[in-house]
Write a protein that holds these residues in place. Structure first.
Motif, PDB file in Angstrom:
ATOM      1  N   GLU A  94       1.058  -1.291  -0.240  1.00 17.84           N
ATOM      2  CA  GLU A  94       0.340   0.219   0.144  1.00 17.84           C
ATOM      3  C   GLU A  94       0.403   0.924   0.136  1.00 17.84           C
ATOM      4  OE1 GLU A  94      -3.440   2.018   2.720  1.00 17.84           O
ATOM      5  OE2 GLU A  94      -3.247  -0.219   2.257  1.00 17.84           O
ATOM      6  N   LEU A  95       1.852   1.390   0.780  1.00 12.32           N
ATOM      7  CA  LEU A  95       2.978   2.438   1.181  1.00 12.32           C
ATOM      8  C   LEU A  95       3.574   2.706  -0.209  1.00 12.32           C
ATOM      9  CD1 LEU A  95       3.335   2.842   5.038  1.00 12.32           C
ATOM     10  CD2 LEU A  95       1.833   3.876   3.734  1.00 12.32           C
ATOM     11  N   ASP A  96       4.151   1.540  -0.674  1.00 13.91           N
ATOM     12  CA  ASP A  96       4.924   1.626  -1.985  1.00 13.91           C
ATOM     13  C   ASP A  96       4.624   2.601  -3.033  1.00 13.91           C
ATOM     14  OD1 ASP A  96       7.194   0.248  -0.989  1.00 13.91           O
ATOM     15  OD2 ASP A  96       6.515  -1.813  -2.006  1.00 13.91           O
ATOM     16  N   ILE A  97       3.076   2.490  -3.084  1.00  9.16           N
ATOM     17  CA  ILE A  97       2.525   3.152  -3.889  1.00  9.16           C
ATOM     18  C   ILE A  97       3.094   4.775  -4.022  1.00  9.16           C
ATOM     19  CG2 ILE A  97       0.992   4.051  -4.532  1.00  9.16           C
ATOM     20  CD1 ILE A  97      -0.765   1.448  -4.055  1.00  9.16           C
ATOM     21  N   ILE A  98       3.302   5.399  -2.665  1.00 10.36           N
ATOM     22  CA  ILE A  98       3.732   6.556  -2.762  1.00 10.36           C
ATOM     23  C   ILE A  98       5.546   6.546  -2.422  1.00 10.36           C
ATOM     24  CG2 ILE A  98       4.003   8.557  -0.740  1.00 10.36           C
ATOM     25  CD1 ILE A  98       1.452   7.034   0.795  1.00 10.36           C
ATOM     26  N   LYS A  99       6.305   5.423  -2.350  1.00 10.84           N
ATOM     27  CA  LYS A  99       7.017   5.752  -2.527  1.00 10.84           C
ATOM     28  C   LYS A  99       8.175   5.400  -4.425  1.00 10.84           C
ATOM     29  CE  LYS A  99      10.819   2.227  -1.989  1.00 10.84           C
ATOM     30  NZ  LYS A  99      11.043   1.341  -1.301  1.00 10.84           N
ATOM     31  N   ASN A 100       7.267   5.160  -4.917  1.00 12.82           N
ATOM     32  CA  ASN A 100       7.353   4.572  -5.925  1.00 12.82           C
ATOM     33  C   ASN A 100       7.115   5.654  -7.337  1.00 12.82           C
ATOM     34  OD1 ASN A 100       8.462   2.045  -5.557  1.00 12.82           O
ATOM     35  ND2 ASN A 100       6.049   1.106  -6.218  1.00 12.82           N
ATOM     36  N   TYR A 101       5.574   6.375  -6.692  1.00 11.44           N
ATOM     37  CA  TYR A 101       5.292   7.337  -7.073  1.00 11.44           C
ATOM     38  C   TYR A 101       6.568   9.119  -6.945  1.00 11.44           C
ATOM     39  CZ  TYR A 101       2.159  11.033  -8.656  1.00 11.44           C
ATOM     40  OH  TYR A 101       1.875  12.819  -9.535  1.00 11.44           O
ATOM     41  N   GLY A 102       6.755   8.811  -5.930  1.00 16.17           N
ATOM     42  CA  GLY A 102       8.500  10.096  -5.314  1.00 16.17           C
ATOM     43  C   GLY A 102       8.995   9.664  -6.790  1.00 16.17           C
ATOM     44  N   ALA A 103       9.761   8.333  -6.685  1.00 15.45           N
ATOM     45  CA  ALA A 103      10.446   7.605  -7.238  1.00 15.45           C
ATOM     46  C   ALA A 103      10.310   8.419  -8.916  1.00 15.45           C
ATOM     47  CB  ALA A 103      11.192   6.500  -6.906  1.00 15.45           C
ATOM     48  N   PHE A 104       9.218   7.598  -9.432  1.00 15.24           N
ATOM     49  CA  PHE A 104       9.594   7.578 -10.931  1.00 15.24           C
ATOM     50  C   PHE A 104       9.413   9.712 -10.923  1.00 15.24           C
ATOM     51  CE2 PHE A 104       6.417   8.677 -14.324  1.00 15.24           C
ATOM     52  CZ  PHE A 104       6.516   7.250 -15.353  1.00 15.24           C
ATOM     53  N   TYR A 105       8.579  10.530 -10.176  1.00 13.19           N
ATOM     54  CA  TYR A 105       8.227  11.893 -10.718  1.00 13.19           C
ATOM     55  C   TYR A 105       9.947  12.519 -10.072  1.00 13.19           C
ATOM     56  CZ  TYR A 105       4.154  11.620 -12.763  1.00 13.19           C
ATOM     57  OH  TYR A 105       3.378  10.628 -13.875  1.00 13.19           O
ATOM     58  N   ASP A 106      10.864  11.971  -9.700  1.00 10.08           N
ATOM     59  CA  ASP A 106      12.086  12.313  -8.715  1.00 10.08           C
ATOM     60  C   ASP A 106      11.460  13.291  -7.627  1.00 10.08           C
ATOM     61  OD1 ASP A 106      14.254  12.551  -8.580  1.00 10.08           O
ATOM     62  OD2 ASP A 106      15.208  14.699 -10.284  1.00 10.08           O
ATOM     63  N   PHE A 107      10.507  13.078  -7.015  1.00  8.98           N
ATOM     64  CA  PHE A 107      10.300  13.781  -5.597  1.00  8.98           C
ATOM     65  C   PHE A 107      10.878  12.850  -4.343  1.00  8.98           C
ATOM     66  CE2 PHE A 107       6.234  14.425  -7.898  1.00  8.98           C
ATOM     67  CZ  PHE A 107       6.295  16.001  -8.501  1.00  8.98           C
ATOM     68  N   GLY A 108      12.045  13.835  -4.343  1.00  7.21           N
ATOM     69  CA  GLY A 108      12.781  13.247  -2.997  1.00  7.21           C
ATOM     70  C   GLY A 108      11.666  12.915  -1.917  1.00  7.21           C
ATOM     71  N   TYR A 109      11.051  14.373  -1.379  1.00  7.25           N
ATOM     72  CA  TYR A 109      10.041  14.534  -0.348  1.00  7.25           C
ATOM     73  C   TYR A 109       9.038  13.044  -0.247  1.00  7.25           C
ATOM     74  CZ  TYR A 109      11.674  19.109   1.259  1.00  7.25           C
ATOM     75  OH  TYR A 109      12.265  19.860   1.782  1.00  7.25           O
ATOM     76  N   LEU A 110       9.540  12.600  -1.393  1.00  3.22           N
ATOM     77  CA  LEU A 110       8.510  10.906  -1.198  1.00  3.22           C
ATOM     78  C   LEU A 110       8.858  10.256  -1.697  1.00  3.22           C
ATOM     79  CD1 LEU A 110       5.229  11.898  -3.762  1.00  3.22           C
ATOM     80  CD2 LEU A 110       5.497  12.508  -1.775  1.00  3.22           C
ATOM     81  N   SER A 111      10.173   9.852  -1.984  1.00  2.00           N
ATOM     82  CA  SER A 111      11.335   8.481  -1.817  1.00  2.00           C
ATOM     83  C   SER A 111      12.201   8.261  -1.241  1.00  2.00           C
ATOM     84  CB  SER A 111      11.824   9.187  -3.396  1.00  2.00           C
ATOM     85  OG  SER A 111      12.435   9.866  -4.119  1.00  2.00           O
ATOM     86  N   ASN A 112      13.173   9.496  -0.308  1.00  2.00           N
ATOM     87  CA  ASN A 112      14.210   9.546   0.667  1.00  2.00           C
ATOM     88  C   ASN A 112      13.480   8.502   1.826  1.00  2.00           C
ATOM     89  OD1 ASN A 112      15.655  10.489  -1.219  1.00  2.00           O
ATOM     90  ND2 ASN A 112      15.884  12.533  -0.240  1.00  2.00           N
ATOM     91  N   PRO A 113      14.196   7.319   2.505  1.00  2.00           N
ATOM     92  CA  PRO A 113      13.758   7.372   3.459  1.00  2.00           C
ATOM     93  C   PRO A 113      13.633   8.045   4.707  1.00  2.00           C
ATOM     94  CG  PRO A 113      15.411   6.023   2.588  1.00  2.00           C
ATOM     95  CD  PRO A 113      14.953   7.266   2.290  1.00  2.00           C
ATOM     96  N   LYS A 114      13.990   8.984   4.748  1.00  2.00           N
ATOM     97  CA  LYS A 114      14.721   9.647   5.739  1.00  2.00           C
ATOM     98  C   LYS A 114      14.313  11.499   5.554  1.00  2.00           C
ATOM     99  CE  LYS A 114      15.792   7.020   9.738  1.00  2.00           C
ATOM    100  NZ  LYS A 114      15.059   6.366  10.361  1.00  2.00           N
ATOM    101  N   LEU A 115      13.664  12.151   6.102  1.00  2.00           N
ATOM    102  CA  LEU A 115      14.265  13.207   6.132  1.00  2.00           C
ATOM    103  C   LEU A 115      13.998  14.940   7.009  1.00  2.00           C
ATOM    104  CD1 LEU A 115      10.981  13.521   2.792  1.00  2.00           C
ATOM    105  CD2 LEU A 115      13.546  13.485   2.338  1.00  2.00           C
ATOM    106  N   GLU A 116      14.759  15.644   6.603  1.00  2.00           N
ATOM    107  CA  GLU A 116      14.928  16.694   7.631  1.00  2.00           C
ATOM    108  C   GLU A 116      13.696  17.232   7.663  1.00  2.00           C
ATOM    109  OE1 GLU A 116      17.867  19.620  10.317  1.00  2.00           O
ATOM    110  OE2 GLU A 116      18.698  17.948   8.962  1.00  2.00           O
ATOM    111  N   ILE A 117      12.665  16.978   8.063  1.00  2.00           N
ATOM    112  CA  ILE A 117      11.068  18.363   8.297  1.00  2.00           C
ATOM    113  C   ILE A 117      11.174  19.017   9.670  1.00  2.00           C
ATOM    114  CG2 ILE A 117      12.040  17.461   5.941  1.00  2.00           C
ATOM    115  CD1 ILE A 117       9.072  16.131   7.034  1.00  2.00           C
ATOM    116  N   ASP A 118      10.192  19.796   9.113  1.00  2.00           N
ATOM    117  CA  ASP A 118       9.465  20.395   9.927  1.00  2.00           C
ATOM    118  C   ASP A 118       7.717  20.052  10.391  1.00  2.00           C
ATOM    119  OD1 ASP A 118       8.343  21.457   8.246  1.00  2.00           O
ATOM    120  OD2 ASP A 118       9.190  23.452   8.826  1.00  2.00           O
ATOM    121  N   THR A 119       7.215  20.791  10.819  1.00  2.00           N
ATOM    122  CA  THR A 119       5.651  19.780  10.615  1.00  2.00           C
ATOM    123  C   THR A 119       4.634  20.213   9.625  1.00  2.00           C
ATOM    124  OG1 THR A 119       5.668  19.585  13.125  1.00  2.00           O
ATOM    125  CG2 THR A 119       3.769  19.912  12.283  1.00  2.00           C
TER     126      THR A 119
END
Length: 157
Positions: A94-119
């Motif tokens: 179910e969650l791979d759809i999000i990760k794969n979408y990010g990888a396909f469109y080069d959206f690092g925010y969706l495909s990098n496992p850990k990110l330094e972000i705010d709320t």
């Protein structure tokens, strides 16, 4: 810990805008049809991924949810749920759809496992996830020291 910040380009902004509009509509439906936001408390069944909102008059709303990611508020580290090796195959699929979408469109925010972000970015990632999974809304659940960001899969009877 210093993590590389993914790029936010125009196509990512468009995706976020569509997701925000979709999630806002879904939250309004929950409010109108199920009095979402009017409950005084909630309990979480972590084993079955069900959140139950309730009032003193015994009115309640039960929703099945999917954890998208968690945010460590002290370190401002977001960890995608799809990166957890202990999740079930069904949840991973179910969650791979999000990760794969990010990888396909080069959206690092969706495909990098850990990110330094705010709320606010955590909410944006949750909205995008809810949009991609055609959810019923999004929510944040505090579990121990981390905030668990979830989307609602369905309203339960």
């Amino acid at each position: 810990m210093s993590l590389e910040k993914p790029k936010i380009d125009e196509s990512f902004r468009v995706l976020h805008a569509k997701a925000h509009e979709y999630i806002t509509d879904q939250q309004e439906i929950l409010e109108e049809q199920h009095a979402f936001g009017q409950f005084s408390s909630y309990t979480v069944d972590w084993e079955n991924n069900i959140i139950s909102f309730s009032n003193e008059d015994n009115s309640n709303l039960n929703l099945a949810f999917q954890i998208v990611g968690s945010l460590d508020p002290e370190k401002s580290i977001w960890t995608w749920r799809w990166d957890n090796p202990e999740i079930s195959e069904a949840e991973k699929e179910e969650l791979d759809i999000i990760k794969n979408y990010g990888a396909f469109y080069d959206f690092g925010y969706l495909s990098n496992p850990k990110l330094e972000i705010d709320t606010p970015i955590a909410w944006a990632l949750t909205a995008i996830s809810g949009y991609l999974r055609i959810s019923k809304g999004i929510f944040r659940i505090q579990k121990d020291t981390e905030a668990q960001f979830v989307y609602f899969k369905e309203v339960l009877a």
